[in-house]
Motif scaffolding. Structure first.
Motif, PDB file in Angstrom:
ATOM      1  N   GLU A 118      -3.428  -5.098   7.847  1.00 36.98           N
ATOM      2  CA  GLU A 118      -2.895  -3.894   8.478  1.00 36.98           C
ATOM      3  C   GLU A 118      -4.074  -2.866   8.394  1.00 36.98           C
ATOM      4  O   GLU A 118      -4.989  -2.753   7.839  1.00 36.98           O
ATOM      5  CB  GLU A 118      -1.760  -3.106   7.582  1.00 36.98           C
ATOM      6  CG  GLU A 118      -0.576  -4.154   7.065  1.00 36.98           C
ATOM      7  CD  GLU A 118       0.269  -4.639   8.371  1.00 36.98           C
ATOM      8  OE1 GLU A 118      -0.009  -3.800   9.401  1.00 36.98           O
ATOM      9  OE2 GLU A 118       0.874  -5.576   8.331  1.00 36.98           O
ATOM     10  N   ARG A 119      -4.043  -2.183   9.550  1.00 42.20           N
ATOM     11  CA  ARG A 119      -5.050  -0.937   9.698  1.00 42.20           C
ATOM     12  C   ARG A 119      -4.419   0.551   9.630  1.00 42.20           C
ATOM     13  O   ARG A 119      -3.423   0.716   9.993  1.00 42.20           O
ATOM     14  CB  ARG A 119      -5.365  -1.249  11.034  1.00 42.20           C
ATOM     15  CG  ARG A 119      -6.822  -0.379  11.490  1.00 42.20           C
ATOM     16  CD  ARG A 119      -7.314  -0.921  12.784  1.00 42.20           C
ATOM     17  NE  ARG A 119      -6.557  -0.779  14.102  1.00 42.20           N
ATOM     18  CZ  ARG A 119      -6.699  -0.309  14.937  1.00 42.20           C
ATOM     19  NH1 ARG A 119      -7.594   0.423  14.976  1.00 42.20           N
ATOM     20  NH2 ARG A 119      -5.750  -0.148  16.105  1.00 42.20           N
ATOM     21  N   VAL A 121       0.834  -0.916  -0.076  1.00 39.94           N
ATOM     22  CA  VAL A 121       0.019   0.038   0.047  1.00 39.94           C
ATOM     23  C   VAL A 121       0.905   1.138  -0.081  1.00 39.94           C
ATOM     24  O   VAL A 121       1.629   1.385   0.912  1.00 39.94           O
ATOM     25  CB  VAL A 121      -0.948   0.084   1.222  1.00 39.94           C
ATOM     26  CG1 VAL A 121      -2.065   1.199   1.195  1.00 39.94           C
ATOM     27  CG2 VAL A 121      -1.633  -1.320   1.296  1.00 39.94           C
ATOM     28  N   LEU A 122       0.672   2.079  -1.078  1.00 39.11           N
ATOM     29  CA  LEU A 122       1.597   3.211  -1.228  1.00 39.11           C
ATOM     30  C   LEU A 122       0.805   4.200  -0.650  1.00 39.11           C
ATOM     31  O   LEU A 122      -0.428   4.658  -1.052  1.00 39.11           O
ATOM     32  CB  LEU A 122       1.911   3.224  -2.692  1.00 39.11           C
ATOM     33  CG  LEU A 122       2.764   4.459  -3.362  1.00 39.11           C
ATOM     34  CD1 LEU A 122       4.190   4.439  -2.409  1.00 39.11           C
ATOM     35  CD2 LEU A 122       3.011   4.317  -4.755  1.00 39.11           C
ATOM     36  N   PHE A 123       1.464   5.430   0.064  1.00 37.26           N
ATOM     37  CA  PHE A 123       0.839   6.703   0.273  1.00 37.26           C
ATOM     38  C   PHE A 123       1.787   7.668  -0.347  1.00 37.26           C
ATOM     39  O   PHE A 123       2.702   7.942  -0.124  1.00 37.26           O
ATOM     40  CB  PHE A 123       1.201   6.943   1.854  1.00 37.26           C
ATOM     41  CG  PHE A 123       0.271   5.568   2.367  1.00 37.26           C
ATOM     42  CD1 PHE A 123      -1.060   5.500   2.906  1.00 37.26           C
ATOM     43  CD2 PHE A 123       0.978   4.312   2.771  1.00 37.26           C
ATOM     44  CE1 PHE A 123      -1.493   4.683   3.406  1.00 37.26           C
ATOM     45  CE2 PHE A 123       0.335   3.258   3.496  1.00 37.26           C
ATOM     46  CZ  PHE A 123      -0.910   3.447   3.728  1.00 37.26           C
ATOM     47  N   ASP A 124       0.838   8.414  -1.242  1.00 36.96           N
ATOM     48  CA  ASP A 124       1.500   9.412  -2.196  1.00 36.96           C
ATOM     49  C   ASP A 124       2.411   8.881  -3.170  1.00 36.96           C
ATOM     50  O   ASP A 124       3.121   7.971  -2.996  1.00 36.96           O
ATOM     51  CB  ASP A 124       2.233  10.656  -1.508  1.00 36.96           C
ATOM     52  CG  ASP A 124       1.139  11.749  -0.729  1.00 36.96           C
ATOM     53  OD1 ASP A 124      -0.309  11.455  -1.341  1.00 36.96           O
ATOM     54  OD2 ASP A 124       1.252  12.627  -0.066  1.00 36.96           O
ATOM     55  N   ILE A 149      -3.429  10.754   7.836  1.00 38.69           N
ATOM     56  CA  ILE A 149      -3.100   9.352   7.566  1.00 38.69           C
ATOM     57  C   ILE A 149      -2.768   8.702   8.979  1.00 38.69           C
ATOM     58  O   ILE A 149      -1.466   9.127   9.192  1.00 38.69           O
ATOM     59  CB  ILE A 149      -2.618   9.077   6.269  1.00 38.69           C
ATOM     60  CG1 ILE A 149      -3.055   9.785   5.325  1.00 38.69           C
ATOM     61  CG2 ILE A 149      -2.409   7.575   6.230  1.00 38.69           C
ATOM     62  CD1 ILE A 149      -2.171   9.843   3.937  1.00 38.69           C
ATOM     63  N   HIS A 150      -3.384   8.049   9.870  1.00 39.65           N
ATOM     64  CA  HIS A 150      -2.917   7.646  11.104  1.00 39.65           C
ATOM     65  C   HIS A 150      -2.570   6.080  10.899  1.00 39.65           C
ATOM     66  O   HIS A 150      -3.404   5.408  10.285  1.00 39.65           O
ATOM     67  CB  HIS A 150      -3.874   7.865  12.134  1.00 39.65           C
ATOM     68  CG  HIS A 150      -3.276   7.413  13.513  1.00 39.65           C
ATOM     69  ND1 HIS A 150      -4.170   6.803  14.514  1.00 39.65           N
ATOM     70  CD2 HIS A 150      -1.998   7.723  14.191  1.00 39.65           C
ATOM     71  CE1 HIS A 150      -3.410   6.659  15.538  1.00 39.65           C
ATOM     72  NE2 HIS A 150      -2.061   7.044  15.399  1.00 39.65           N
ATOM     73  N   LEU A 189      -8.952   1.754   6.809  1.00 39.16           N
ATOM     74  CA  LEU A 189      -8.640   0.850   5.701  1.00 39.16           C
ATOM     75  C   LEU A 189      -8.184  -0.320   6.414  1.00 39.16           C
ATOM     76  O   LEU A 189      -7.215  -0.524   7.420  1.00 39.16           O
ATOM     77  CB  LEU A 189      -7.626   1.174   4.720  1.00 39.16           C
ATOM     78  CG  LEU A 189      -7.871   2.545   4.143  1.00 39.16           C
ATOM     79  CD1 LEU A 189      -6.591   3.002   3.188  1.00 39.16           C
ATOM     80  CD2 LEU A 189      -9.157   2.312   3.125  1.00 39.16           C
ATOM     81  N   LYS A 190      -8.563  -1.722   5.995  1.00 40.48           N
ATOM     82  CA  LYS A 190      -8.012  -2.897   6.351  1.00 40.48           C
ATOM     83  C   LYS A 190      -7.409  -3.728   5.452  1.00 40.48           C
ATOM     84  O   LYS A 190      -8.323  -4.195   4.625  1.00 40.48           O
ATOM     85  CB  LYS A 190      -9.092  -3.768   7.239  1.00 40.48           C
ATOM     86  CG  LYS A 190      -9.253  -3.232   8.687  1.00 40.48           C
ATOM     87  CD  LYS A 190      -9.913  -3.889   9.616  1.00 40.48           C
ATOM     88  CE  LYS A 190     -10.382  -3.389  10.731  1.00 40.48           C
ATOM     89  NZ  LYS A 190     -11.565  -3.341  11.568  1.00 40.48           N
TER      90      LYS A 190
END
Ligand SMILES: [Zn+2]
Length: 324
Positions: free
Chosen positions: A153-154, A63-66, A171-172, A148-149
């Motif tokens: 991962e959460r 899972v990519l963030f930005d 985004i925590h 998101l699960k």
């Protein structure tokens, strides 16, 4: 192209600034121009020294963030490097957008067509409007909060009102002791132009307190070459509070009368010179106080002071004059 001679002439005329404190700097980049490191367990961050992205390796993929375009193809290399070192899948299955701005998501199109893109509903509206093929609009959106699960991962996404942009989200990573909040705090550094080019200054100033309400140890701010701590966020908060106090003082202490006397038939000249005088008076003490504490306050404090001053006048109505 600039010839070497004229390039040297230009460089010679550029101003000098205070040295960057060592505490502002991050780890060295590799030969390809990036650094990838662990935030906590299977959460990683990647930087080119100016921009940051993050990714989680899960049992079902990454899972990519930005996807900042300045890091670009190095995002893929960083994911591959970590996935192969840990013997996990390097397949990017999801991409979460922090907000719509091209400088943080312009490498989105480098990822597979069947990546699931997730973002705030306003991010979708803006990306549909701006129609940039480099930034496909999110497939999945949310309004206020979404958990998101993915692959065990959460991740907690939340929109808490406009700040830097109308759509910027928190985004925590509750199981990784980390918070990702882009374009608010640049750990160790002053914000760039006009409070990191922020559209909503009251929201921008309120954001660090919201960030600190979450439990976390690691801060992913989206910019500069290192991660942040809670102390970095508190220091930024103090810097912005000092700007606020200094601007209010300047607004009531610099007398507008002489500016209008001098430029009677040209009110724009009077207003321009008055804005400059308020900005100078507001910025001076703050630049002095943070010298050697935050990097580049001598480069950018004036610009942020100007923008905060306009917000204090126009959003808050401070020092507003009503003709009798
Ligand atoms: Zn932005």
């Amino acid at each position: 192209m600039t010839s070497p001679a004229s390039g040297t002439d230009t460089a010679a005329t550029l101003p000098d600034y205070a040295p960057v404190p060592l505490s502002a700097l991050g780890p060295a980049l590799n030969d390809q121009g990036y650094y990838v490191g662990r935030v906590e367990r299977n959460l990683y961050w990647v930087t080119d020294g100016s921009y940051q992205a993050a990714f989680l390796t899960t049992k079902d993929g990454v899972v990519l963030f930005d996807a900042p375009p300045s890091i670009g193809g190095n995002i893929r290399r960083a994911v591959d490097e970590i996935a192969s070192a840990n013997g996990v899948s390097n397949k990017v299955t999801h991409l979460v957008y922090s907000h719509s701005h091209a400088d943080h998501s312009g490498a989105s199109s480098l990822f597979e067509k069947n990546v699931i893109r997730i973002g705030h509903e306003e991010t979708k509206r803006l990306l549909v409007r701006d129609n940039d093929p480099a930034r496909p609009a999110p497939d999945e959106t949310f309004a206020d909060r979404r958990t998101l699960k993915i692959g065990g991962e959460r991740i907690e996404l939340a929109w808490r009102g406009p700040n830097h942009s109308p759509d910027n989200i928190y985004i925590h990573f509750p199981d990784h002791d980390a918070l990702m909040l882009i374009d608010i705090v640049n750990p160790g550094w002053a914000p760039i132009s006009m409070s990191n080019l922020s559209e909503d200054i009251p929201g921008y100033i309120a954001a660090p307190a919201i960030a600190l309400d979450y439990p976390w140890k690691h801060f992913i701010g989206g910019h500069v070459g290192r991660l942040g701590t809670r102390d970095d966020v508190t220091l930024h908060q103090q810097y912005m509070a000092d700007i606020d106090a200094s601007v209010r003082k300047a607004l009531v202490s610099v007398d507008p009368t002489p500016f209008f006397q001098k430029y009677g038939d040209n009110p724009w000249a009077a207003v321009g010179a008055l804005f400059d005088a308020w900005t100078e008076a507001g910025a001076g003490p703050v630049i002095e106080k943070y010298k050697g504490v935050l990097a580049a306050t001598d480069v950018y404090t004036k610009s942020t002071v100007f923008w905060v001053m306009e917000s204090i006048r126009l959003d808050l109505g401070f020092a507003s004059y009503v003709h009798p």
